[in-house]
Design an enzyme around this catalytic site. Sequence first.
Site, PDB file in Angstrom:
ATOM      1  N   ASP A  38       0.857  -1.194   0.000  1.00  0.00           N
ATOM      2  CA  ASP A  38       0.000   0.000   0.000  1.00  0.00           C
ATOM      3  C   ASP A  38       0.891   1.242   0.000  1.00  0.00           C
ATOM      4  OD1 ASP A  38      -3.272   0.233   0.971  1.00  0.00           O
ATOM      5  OD2 ASP A  38      -2.086   2.078   0.887  1.00  0.00           O
ATOM      6  N   ASP A  66       3.750   2.556  -4.541  1.00  0.00           N
ATOM      7  CA  ASP A  66       2.827   3.365  -5.348  1.00  0.00           C
ATOM      8  C   ASP A  66       2.598   2.560  -6.625  1.00  0.00           C
ATOM      9  OD1 ASP A  66       1.533   5.078  -7.066  1.00  0.00           O
ATOM     10  OD2 ASP A  66       2.814   6.809  -6.611  1.00  0.00           O
ATOM     11  N   VAL A  67       1.395   2.032  -6.788  1.00  0.00           N
ATOM     12  CA  VAL A  67       1.133   1.111  -7.910  1.00  0.00           C
ATOM     13  C   VAL A  67       1.261   1.796  -9.269  1.00  0.00           C
ATOM     14  CG1 VAL A  67      -0.362  -0.449  -6.581  1.00  0.00           C
ATOM     15  CG2 VAL A  67      -1.389   1.459  -7.851  1.00  0.00           C
ATOM     16  N   TYR A 161     -13.130   8.191 -12.785  1.00  0.00           N
ATOM     17  CA  TYR A 161     -13.216   6.909 -12.053  1.00  0.00           C
ATOM     18  C   TYR A 161     -13.978   5.880 -12.876  1.00  0.00           C
ATOM     19  CZ  TYR A 161     -14.223   3.669  -8.217  1.00  0.00           C
ATOM     20  OH  TYR A 161     -14.313   2.544  -7.420  1.00  0.00           O
ATOM     21  N   LYS A 165     -12.499   2.338 -14.475  1.00  0.00           N
ATOM     22  CA  LYS A 165     -12.958   1.000 -14.109  1.00  0.00           C
ATOM     23  C   LYS A 165     -13.449   0.238 -15.345  1.00  0.00           C
ATOM     24  CE  LYS A 165     -11.971   1.222  -9.745  1.00  0.00           C
ATOM     25  NZ  LYS A 165     -10.877   0.422  -9.192  1.00  0.00           N
ATOM     26  N   THR A 196     -16.869   1.264   3.010  1.00  0.00           N
ATOM     27  CA  THR A 196     -15.437   1.406   3.284  1.00  0.00           C
ATOM     28  C   THR A 196     -15.090   2.893   3.221  1.00  0.00           C
ATOM     29  OG1 THR A 196     -14.728   1.292   0.981  1.00  0.00           O
ATOM     30  CG2 THR A 196     -14.952  -0.814   2.144  1.00  0.00           C
TER      31      THR A 196
HETATM   32  P1  NAD Z   1     -10.081   2.073   0.588  1.00  0.00           P
HETATM   33  O1  NAD Z   1      -9.932   3.545   0.350  1.00  0.00           O
HETATM   34  O2  NAD Z   1     -10.585   1.599   1.905  1.00  0.00           O
HETATM   35  O3  NAD Z   1      -8.702   1.347   0.249  1.00  0.00           O
HETATM   36  C1  NAD Z   1      -7.949   1.686  -0.882  1.00  0.00           C
HETATM   37  C2  NAD Z   1      -6.472   1.530  -0.546  1.00  0.00           C
HETATM   38  O4  NAD Z   1      -5.695   1.811  -1.727  1.00  0.00           O
HETATM   39  C3  NAD Z   1      -5.996   2.516   0.532  1.00  0.00           C
HETATM   40  O5  NAD Z   1      -5.367   1.808   1.581  1.00  0.00           O
HETATM   41  C4  NAD Z   1      -5.020   3.414  -0.199  1.00  0.00           C
HETATM   42  O6  NAD Z   1      -3.935   3.853   0.605  1.00  0.00           O
HETATM   43  C5  NAD Z   1      -4.539   2.503  -1.321  1.00  0.00           C
HETATM   44  N1  NAD Z   1      -3.964   3.255  -2.433  1.00  0.00           N
HETATM   45  C6  NAD Z   1      -4.462   4.373  -3.021  1.00  0.00           C
HETATM   46  N2  NAD Z   1      -3.626   4.783  -3.999  1.00  0.00           N
HETATM   47  C7  NAD Z   1      -2.592   3.913  -4.025  1.00  0.00           C
HETATM   48  C8  NAD Z   1      -1.425   3.801  -4.818  1.00  0.00           C
HETATM   49  N3  NAD Z   1      -1.124   4.720  -5.766  1.00  0.00           N
HETATM   50  N4  NAD Z   1      -0.577   2.780  -4.594  1.00  0.00           N
HETATM   51  C9  NAD Z   1      -0.857   1.873  -3.626  1.00  0.00           C
HETATM   52  N5  NAD Z   1      -1.934   1.921  -2.841  1.00  0.00           N
HETATM   53  C10 NAD Z   1      -2.792   2.940  -3.033  1.00  0.00           C
HETATM   54  O7  NAD Z   1     -11.029   1.566  -0.588  1.00  0.00           O
HETATM   55  P2  NAD Z   1     -11.786   0.180  -0.899  1.00  0.00           P
HETATM   56  O8  NAD Z   1     -13.232   0.463  -0.860  1.00  0.00           O
HETATM   57  O9  NAD Z   1     -11.218  -0.947  -0.133  1.00  0.00           O
HETATM   58  O10 NAD Z   1     -11.387   0.071  -2.438  1.00  0.00           O
HETATM   59  C11 NAD Z   1     -10.585  -0.940  -2.966  1.00  0.00           C
HETATM   60  C12 NAD Z   1     -10.896  -1.040  -4.440  1.00  0.00           C
HETATM   61  O11 NAD Z   1     -12.297  -1.309  -4.618  1.00  0.00           O
HETATM   62  C13 NAD Z   1     -10.606   0.230  -5.242  1.00  0.00           C
HETATM   63  O12 NAD Z   1     -10.038  -0.125  -6.490  1.00  0.00           O
HETATM   64  C14 NAD Z   1     -11.981   0.821  -5.435  1.00  0.00           C
HETATM   65  O13 NAD Z   1     -12.050   1.641  -6.582  1.00  0.00           O
HETATM   66  C15 NAD Z   1     -12.834  -0.409  -5.576  1.00  0.00           C
HETATM   67  N6  NAD Z   1     -14.265  -0.249  -5.331  1.00  0.00           N
HETATM   68  C16 NAD Z   1     -14.731   0.257  -4.149  1.00  0.00           C
HETATM   69  C17 NAD Z   1     -16.098   0.425  -3.973  1.00  0.00           C
HETATM   70  C18 NAD Z   1     -16.656   1.009  -2.708  1.00  0.00           C
HETATM   71  O14 NAD Z   1     -17.861   1.274  -2.645  1.00  0.00           O
HETATM   72  N7  NAD Z   1     -15.855   1.194  -1.679  1.00  0.00           N
HETATM   73  C19 NAD Z   1     -16.989   0.065  -4.984  1.00  0.00           C
HETATM   74  C20 NAD Z   1     -16.502  -0.455  -6.165  1.00  0.00           C
HETATM   75  C21 NAD Z   1     -15.128  -0.599  -6.324  1.00  0.00           C
END
Ligand code: NAD
Length: 261
Positions: A38, A66-67, A161, A165, A196
């Site tokens: 992360d 950083d991905v 966004y 996706k 989340t």
């Molecule tokens: P979250 O914000 O709780 O976790 C995301 C994590 O990604 C964080 O810990 C952040 O530090 C990390 N991150 C951000 N940029 C980064 C980078 N450049 N390099 C490495 N790490 C990085 O969010 P989540 O809800 O667990 O989301 C996870 C995935 O699910 C994401 O791809 C998000 O788009 C997707 N998603 C979430 C939802 C929702 O409703 N929460 C819905 C659909 C899809």
Amino acid sequence: MPGRLSGKVAIVTGAASGIGLETSVLFVKEGAKVICADLNEEGAKKTAARIAATYGEGLAIAVKVDVSKEDQIKNVVDLAVEKFGKLSIMFNNAGVMHPEDDNALTTEERIWDLTMGINVKGVWYGCKHAIIAMRKSGGGSIINTASFVALMGAATPQLAYTASKGAVLAMTRELAIVHARENIRFNSLCPGPLRTPLLMDFLNTEEKKTRRLVHVPQGRFGEAIEQAYGVLFLASDESSYVTGTDFRVDGGIASAYVTPE
Ligand code: NAD
């Protein structure tokens, strides 16, 4: 009892929070060794510490990444191979939803580029270096986090966004076909709206939350652990004939026209 991921080695990006956190813990519970990666190094360390406290030392390693930077992703894959001997599962899950991401007229180019850099290029880099490692160990499973917004439009725009996706779905499908004979499977996870930090920080009033919930057939936000169970199936050999799917764990939202209330 052997776990469902016994003997496997996984990388989870976005492991500090939400889906990535719950998936890291569940993977270890089911017998895998995990690199918790992360941008938030403290958060990744907390995930690894929780795993150590629950399941013992040496099963999880926290790493800052950083991905959107290819050399950093390569280093994480190299670390998995060096410390745990191979790579079997790559969960490209880190993603951002920027508060300034809006409609076609108001979204600034820097927000577009930032979002694409993490959500699309980051997934590509993760896939690329995982393929290189998995070819050496006879195959593996790659899961890329997309979203239900890649499947349906919303009148509450987050254009960068949504586009990012959609790109994840298309890229994952193509990779699944290209690498199908190499025993490397690719699937997209399409979460519905979740409780989340990513979404709750965005929907920061009751009114905004209600505006979304009316569209969810199950009438509630999903939990990160519910995504982790879906990812576990896709990561395990139980899904050995599943590749190229848009795997929805979404409370039914992408099937809905009129919802119960
Ligand atoms: P979250 O914000 O709780 O976790 C995301 C994590 O990604 C964080 O810990 C952040 O530090 C990390 N991150 C951000 N940029 C980064 C980078 N450049 N390099 C490495 N790490 C990085 O969010 P989540 O809800 O667990 O989301 C996870 C995935 O699910 C994401 O791809 C998000 O788009 C997707 N998603 C979430 C939802 C929702 O409703 N929460 C819905 C659909 C899809």
